[in-house]
Scaffold this active site. Structure first.
Site, mmCIF file in Angstrom:
data_model
loop_
_atom_site.group_PDB
_atom_site.id
_atom_site.type_symbol
_atom_site.label_atom_id
_atom_site.label_comp_id
_atom_site.label_asym_id
_atom_site.label_seq_id
_atom_site.Cartn_x
_atom_site.Cartn_y
_atom_site.Cartn_z
ATOM 1 N N HIS A 41 32.906 12.944 -36.012
ATOM 2 C CA HIS A 41 32.398 12.729 -37.298
ATOM 3 C C HIS A 41 33.461 12.416 -38.484
ATOM 4 O O HIS A 41 34.116 13.115 -38.624
ATOM 5 C CB HIS A 41 31.527 13.935 -37.730
ATOM 6 C CG HIS A 41 30.545 13.324 -38.888
ATOM 7 N ND1 HIS A 41 31.015 13.394 -40.398
ATOM 8 C CD2 HIS A 41 29.286 13.047 -39.105
ATOM 9 C CE1 HIS A 41 29.804 12.792 -40.883
ATOM 10 N NE2 HIS A 41 28.972 12.707 -40.075
ATOM 11 N N CYS A 60 29.013 7.143 -38.969
ATOM 12 C CA CYS A 60 28.341 7.505 -40.063
ATOM 13 C C CYS A 60 28.356 6.487 -41.038
ATOM 14 O O CYS A 60 29.380 6.648 -42.021
ATOM 15 C CB CYS A 60 28.642 8.852 -40.274
ATOM 16 S SG CYS A 60 27.674 9.641 -41.958
ATOM 17 N N HIS A 109 24.910 7.848 -37.213
ATOM 18 C CA HIS A 109 24.151 8.297 -38.544
ATOM 19 C C HIS A 109 23.929 7.283 -39.550
ATOM 20 O O HIS A 109 25.027 6.569 -40.093
ATOM 21 C CB HIS A 109 25.065 9.340 -39.215
ATOM 22 C CG HIS A 109 25.327 10.475 -38.270
ATOM 23 N ND1 HIS A 109 26.227 11.640 -38.964
ATOM 24 C CD2 HIS A 109 24.672 10.885 -37.182
ATOM 25 C CE1 HIS A 109 25.963 12.556 -37.895
ATOM 26 N NE2 HIS A 109 25.275 12.197 -36.901
ATOM 27 N N ASP A 159 19.882 9.623 -41.411
ATOM 28 C CA ASP A 159 20.957 10.887 -42.033
ATOM 29 C C ASP A 159 20.482 11.246 -43.548
ATOM 30 O O ASP A 159 20.219 10.178 -44.155
ATOM 31 C CB ASP A 159 22.158 10.501 -41.870
ATOM 32 C CG ASP A 159 23.259 11.456 -41.977
ATOM 33 O OD1 ASP A 159 22.766 12.744 -42.043
ATOM 34 O OD2 ASP A 159 24.509 11.359 -42.061
ATOM 35 N N HIS A 160 20.254 12.151 -43.785
ATOM 36 C CA HIS A 160 20.184 12.776 -45.199
ATOM 37 C C HIS A 160 18.812 11.729 -45.470
ATOM 38 O O HIS A 160 18.556 10.783 -45.373
ATOM 39 C CB HIS A 160 21.125 12.597 -46.069
ATOM 40 C CG HIS A 160 22.260 13.313 -45.582
ATOM 41 N ND1 HIS A 160 23.330 13.115 -46.290
ATOM 42 C CD2 HIS A 160 22.849 14.195 -44.766
ATOM 43 C CE1 HIS A 160 24.485 13.962 -45.687
ATOM 44 N NE2 HIS A 160 23.844 14.584 -44.875
ATOM 45 N N TYR A 217 18.297 17.354 -45.577
ATOM 46 C CA TYR A 217 17.487 17.475 -44.236
ATOM 47 C C TYR A 217 15.753 17.616 -44.400
ATOM 48 O O TYR A 217 15.399 18.300 -43.509
ATOM 49 C CB TYR A 217 17.988 18.391 -43.281
ATOM 50 C CG TYR A 217 19.521 17.514 -42.699
ATOM 51 C CD1 TYR A 217 19.194 16.766 -41.982
ATOM 52 C CD2 TYR A 217 20.384 17.931 -43.511
ATOM 53 C CE1 TYR A 217 20.378 16.002 -41.296
ATOM 54 C CE2 TYR A 217 21.854 17.439 -43.163
ATOM 55 C CZ TYR A 217 21.719 16.534 -41.884
ATOM 56 O OH TYR A 217 23.001 16.036 -41.616
#
Ligand code: DNO
Length: 388
Positions: free
Chosen positions: A233, A271, A298, A345-346, A363
């Site tokens: 990541h 990401c 992501h 993601d998020h 999340y």
């Protein structure tokens, strides 16, 4: 893309039955109860896998098998920790899991100054504010020479803002940075945090890169033998913070990483939020360049601001062009005949999640579901348009 959703295990208010309703077919999780650096045993892995399968999904990606600080520093009992890592890899493969996300960020994983930053529509987002970061480093933590890492302009603003902050605002800022973020590090006190940071005194980017290279040369052969794809990541935010070297933040860093061990098992978690926080990263071009080595996606979008701050915007808005990103992904999937696992993601904290308790920052269910649904629609539109 194979749609997946992150799950933090039994304490996660977003349960497997909820995830199933999002339409995602894969779950992304880890053995969060196993301390960093210990072996993941077969029985524990199997328990979680069975739970996921019983809910009608598969364990698509492990996020993460964390890398012990001793390995990052190549100090103390790092050889034992690497041996544990290898054993965990063998064990997950034996349970039929072949995808692992991990990171090599010193001390902190992803870092934000605000975990509940109010947007105009009253939902909340994660934010990294450069001025608040300067306040934290220079006035709260009082790190030696921290001022040298900031421009005069930021320091001046930081001084003024700090002088007007209430004690509860100060506490909130400190808590946001030291908070153990979901699935990563534990909550830290300022003293422990300072001790951990001090361990990196004198460690240069090159030192940390060489430790990463050493680690990869140890574990990638084991991953390869067990048909496992490792996906690092990127650093979030993609810049040095708190005097710590960050070494996975740019195209140059990714080039270096991939040549430490030339193996299909040595790959990337692409990401778009982390890499997208740096204007130097051209995301669609990087997706094309690293096509064979991107094992996990992501997808999220940050809005960059002039002073280096950013906040997490709607998935299709922000500073990165999500249309071009998804198009590049769909094209490489077609050309290589693969389906890449992705997770939204998020997400913003919104609607009922604003009242929900014990949610994990970034999340919550609804914000991520919104992101997933938007990206799903975008992907369908692109596919139809390309007549795939
Ligand atoms: C943030 C996450 C990261 C990620 C780790 C992987 O939301 O993407 O915390 O899980 O860096 O090791």
């Amino acid at each position: 893309m194979k749609e997946t959703f992150r799950w933090f295990g039994k304490n996660d208010p977003v349960q497997l039955s909820h995830i199933r309703q999002t339409g995602a077919t894969g779950v992304v999780t880890a053995l969060h109860h196993i301390p960093n650096g210990e072996v993941w045993h077969l029985s524990e892995i199997k328990k979680v896998k069975d739970q996921i399968n019983a809910a009608g999904m598969d364990w698509a990606f492990i996020e993460s098998i964390p890398v012990h600080e001793h390995i990052k520093l190549r100090t103390g009992d790092y050889l034992k920790r690497i041996a544990h890592y290898k054993q965990s890899l063998k064990n997950i493969a034996q349970c039929g899991i072949h995808h692992v996300c991990y990171n090599f960020m010193p001390v902190l994983d992803w870092t934000r100054t605000h975990l509940h930053w109010k947007l105009k529509n009253d939902s909340t987002a994660l934010r990294f504010d450069k001025i608040d970061m300067a306040i934290f480093e220079c006035f709260l933590m009082k790190r030696n020479n921290a001022e040298n890492d900031y421009t005069e302009y930021i320091l001046e603003k930081a001084k003024i803002r700090h002088s007007k902050m209430t004690s509860s605002e100060v506490k909130q800022l400190q808590d946001s940075i030291l908070k153990g973020l979901p699935g990563t590090v534990d909550d830290l006190s300022m003293d422990v945090f300072k001790e951990m940071i001090a361990q990196y005194d004198g460690i240069t980017h090159q030192d940390l890169k060489s430790n990463l290279s050493y680690f990869l040369n140890e574990i990638i052969p084991v991953a390869e033998e067990n048909n496992i794809k490792m996906a690092i990541h990127p650093d979030d935010p993609p810049m040095d913070i708190i005097g710590l070297p960050r070494i996975v933040k740019s195209e140059k860093d990714l080039d270096d990483l991939l040549q430490y061990v030339d193996s299909p098992s040595n790959g990337i978690t692409f990401c778009t939020g982390s890499l997208g926080a740096s204007a130097d990263n051209n995301l669609p071009e990087m997706i094309k360049k690293y096509r064979e080595r991107i094992h996990f996606l992501h997808l999220r979008n940050v809005k960059r601001e002039a002073d280096g701050s950013f906040y997490e915007d709607n998935h299709l808005e922000g500073s990165s062009d999500m249309y071009e990103i998804v198009k590049a992904i769909i094209q490489i999937e077609e050309e290589l005949g693969i389906e890449l696992p992705m997770r939204p993601d998020h997400g913003h904290q919104m609607l009922y999640d604003l009242q929900a308790e014990n949610t994990y920052s970034g999340y919550t269910a609804i914000g991520r579901l919104k992101g997933l649904a938007e990206i799903r629609g975008l992907a369908l539109g692109i596919k139809r348009n390309l007549m795939i």
